[in-house]
Structure formats: C-alpha cells, structure tokens
Write an enzyme that holds these catalytic residues in place. Structure first.
Site, mmCIF file in Angstrom:
data_model
loop_
_atom_site.group_PDB
_atom_site.id
_atom_site.type_symbol
_atom_site.label_atom_id
_atom_site.label_comp_id
_atom_site.label_asym_id
_atom_site.label_seq_id
_atom_site.Cartn_x
_atom_site.Cartn_y
_atom_site.Cartn_z
ATOM 1 N N HIS A 45 -66.523 73.545 -38.915
ATOM 2 C CA HIS A 45 -67.207 73.300 -40.180
ATOM 3 C C HIS A 45 -66.612 74.164 -41.291
ATOM 4 O O HIS A 45 -66.157 75.289 -41.035
ATOM 5 C CB HIS A 45 -68.694 73.616 -40.054
ATOM 6 C CG HIS A 45 -69.380 72.896 -38.945
ATOM 7 N ND1 HIS A 45 -69.419 71.527 -38.849
ATOM 8 C CD2 HIS A 45 -70.052 73.366 -37.859
ATOM 9 C CE1 HIS A 45 -70.094 71.174 -37.767
ATOM 10 N NE2 HIS A 45 -70.479 72.276 -37.150
ATOM 11 N N ARG B 211 -63.911 66.765 -37.047
ATOM 12 C CA ARG B 211 -63.575 66.591 -35.627
ATOM 13 C C ARG B 211 -62.076 66.749 -35.430
ATOM 14 O O ARG B 211 -61.289 66.107 -36.131
ATOM 15 C CB ARG B 211 -63.986 65.203 -35.128
ATOM 16 C CG ARG B 211 -65.459 64.904 -35.180
ATOM 17 C CD ARG B 211 -65.757 63.591 -34.451
ATOM 18 N NE ARG B 211 -67.086 63.115 -34.827
ATOM 19 C CZ ARG B 211 -67.317 62.178 -35.734
ATOM 20 N NH1 ARG B 211 -66.306 61.586 -36.355
ATOM 21 N NH2 ARG B 211 -68.554 61.814 -36.014
ATOM 22 N N GLN C 115 -65.034 70.477 -32.731
ATOM 23 C CA GLN C 115 -65.193 70.371 -34.178
ATOM 24 C C GLN C 115 -65.176 71.739 -34.831
ATOM 25 O O GLN C 115 -65.215 72.780 -34.163
ATOM 26 C CB GLN C 115 -66.501 69.641 -34.488
ATOM 27 C CG GLN C 115 -67.720 70.319 -33.874
ATOM 28 C CD GLN C 115 -68.965 69.439 -33.907
ATOM 29 O OE1 GLN C 115 -69.928 69.797 -34.579
ATOM 30 N NE2 GLN C 115 -68.949 68.310 -33.192
#
Length: 323
Positions: free
Chosen positions: A97, A193, A95
C-alpha cells in the site's frame, strides 16, 4: 449522552473469502465468498450505518461531515480509520500500500495512504503470512518482481492465534489461507497487487496487477517495526497495548480481556470498539447498553467516562496524532 454509536457492518465478497463470518461470528451474510466485514467504516466503498440514537440511519461518513460534536471537531476531511474482519479461506494477493503522499498524488481525491495492523483472531496449524521481502536494493526488487522470483523474494512468517502484526505503508504483505484477523487501518481502499498466484475469477479473468506502483512504494530494504507490546492488569481486565503513537502515528490498538468491571476515562477524541468474544454491558452517565460478540461501536466525544462490565474480549483503537 449515555450510549455509543452502534454500527451496521458492510460485507465485501472476495475471490479468497469464505463463510466463517457466518459460522463463527453469526453474521447474516449475503450469498457468495465473503472475505471482509467492514465493521467501522466511512470509506465510500463501504460506509457503515449508525443504528441508534439521534444519528440513526446516517452513514458514518455523513456523521463525520455533519455532526462533529461526536468526534471532537477533528480537522481531517474524512474519518481517518477503518476496522475490518478478514476471513482468508484462500490466500490473498501479495500486495503493498502507498503512504499518504503517494496516494494523494496518484489516487482519487481524499484517498489516504494505508498503514494497517492485524490482530490474529484465529490461525490454522501451519498458517503463515507474507511479511516483507529479501531484496537489498530497489533495482534488485524490480528485477526479482519482473522475473517472478517469488520464492526468493517473499518473506514467510509463521502465525498463530493471538499474534499481532503492524504493517506500515510500503510493506509487502499477504494473509494466507486459514487465517482470520481483525484489521485496524487508515481509511483507504488502495491496494497494489504484485502477485496473485495466476488465479482467475469465476469468469476466467485474472485480477489486475500493479507492478510499477508496487515497485515505486515498497520500502527497501524491509525492516521489521520494533514493537513494544505491553500487558497490564487493570481492575478486572488484562489490557494489552499493541501499538500507539509516536511509533504508530495513525492509530493506537489495544486488546481488553475482561472478567468483571473496568472503569475507563477517554484518552482520545473518540474510541472504536469491536467485541470479539463474550457479552456484557457498556455503562455511561447513568445509562447502559448490552454488548456482545460481533458488535462494533464508537464511543463518541461526549462520553468522557464509562464502564465495561461482563466477560468480554475486545479490540479497541483510537486515532493517532496524524490521523
């Protein structure tokens, strides 16, 4: 004021979670695979509740909104930090952010970006992280993601108990199985993701991927942060400084290992503390509070000097200049 704000945690079930928060920390877990304990949180997806003092029964979000005397009248609309313990019984998704600017443009109002850090509480032999990638350009990153060239793209880093990782927004990452960490992060629950091992939940459904968002926000090329981790003996404690401003603009993170007494003076509007091991006492203004493994609390703005006594291992954090 003589006592900190003790907080009741929130437990989050996860497809990759387990039961170590119960067996190793003694928490009374709900049924299921519990992946995260949100220890100090004002995020709407899992706000902690204050357990003592005049604010007892309020969530941390409510206290931040209504009782700014406890936090030094900070300007942000939301409490800026979130601390968690993560139990990776299985591997998390790969993942990335967003930063504050991207989150403000694409996520719910008030949602922050997410820079985070990990203190490794425990790691099984042979454990490793996904941390960074090998793409040299954004076009190469996009091509490798869309072709599923995960072995070529993803950077694997061995990990052991006691390690620390700083994970700025834009960093591709994943905890892998057999790792437990205490995470200090911006108060955000936005995760993009890009790979989830094609696994399915108990209903047979795959989790959503966010390929375009991941491509948009990933930092290319990956560059490891240049940490300047320092350890000092202070009174009866060993204090390790992992990150602090200006390198880490959103938070500072420290580890305190104490056998005896440690007097401290506030260096920030408020201080977050998670007790990882041991037991002892918090003393301020003539009052004292017992503290032990598994407790999480905030030292509020009204307490400017305090003492820790006992045998304790704690992770301590304070807001940065951009929090």
């Amino acid at each position: 004021m003589t006592e900190p704000l003790f907080l009741k945690p929130v437990f989050q079930p996860k497809i990759w979670g387990g039961r170590k928060l119960e067996t190793e920390f003694g928490y009374d877990l709900p049924d299921g695979d519990i992946g995260e304990l949100w220890a100090i949180s004002a995020h709407p997806h899992g706000p902690s509740t204050i357990e003592n003092g005049p604010l007892a029964g309020k969530t941390l979000a409510q206290a931040w909104r209504d009782d700014q005397d406890y936090f030094g009248h900070q300007p942000g609309k939301v409490f800026p930090l979130l601390t968690k313990i993560l139990d990776a019984e299985d591997s998390l998704s790969v993942q990335v952010h967003p930063d504050d600017t991207y989150a403000a443009a694409h996520e719910a109002p008030g949602e922050l970006g997410k820079t985070e850090s990990w203190y490794v509480i425990s790691a099984e032999p042979g454990a490793y992280l996904i941390y960074g990638h090998h793409a040299k350009t954004r076009a190469e990153l996009e091509a490798m993601i869309k072709a599923g060239q995960w072995d070529d793209l993803l950077r694997k880093v061995p990990v052991k108990t006691g390690d620390f990782f700083y994970v700025p927004s834009g960093t591709i990452h994943a905890l892998n199985k057999g790792i437990m960490v205490l995470e200090t992060q911006q108060s955000s629950d936005t995760t993009y993701r890009l790979y989830d091992y094609d696994r399915t939940d108990k209903a047979g459904h795959k989790r959503e991927l966010h390929l375009q968002q991941s491509i948009d926000v990933t930092t290319v090329p990956h560059v490891d942060p240049k940490l300047n981790i320092q350890t000092a003996k202070v009174q009866d404690a060993t204090i390790t400084t992992f990150v602090q401003p200006p390198m880490s603009p959103f938070f500072a993170v420290y580890r305190i290992v104490l056998a005896g007494n440690l007097n401290q003076t506030a260096q920030a509007p408020y201080t977050l503390v998670s007790v990882l091991n041991g037991e002892g006492t918090f003393v301020a203004d003539g009052g004292s509070s017992p503290i032990k493994r598994g407790m999480d609390f905030i030292i509020p703005n009204q307490i400017t000097e305090w003492k820790f006594s006992g045998n304790l291992e704690m992770i301590v954090s304070t807001p940065g200049n951009e929090a």
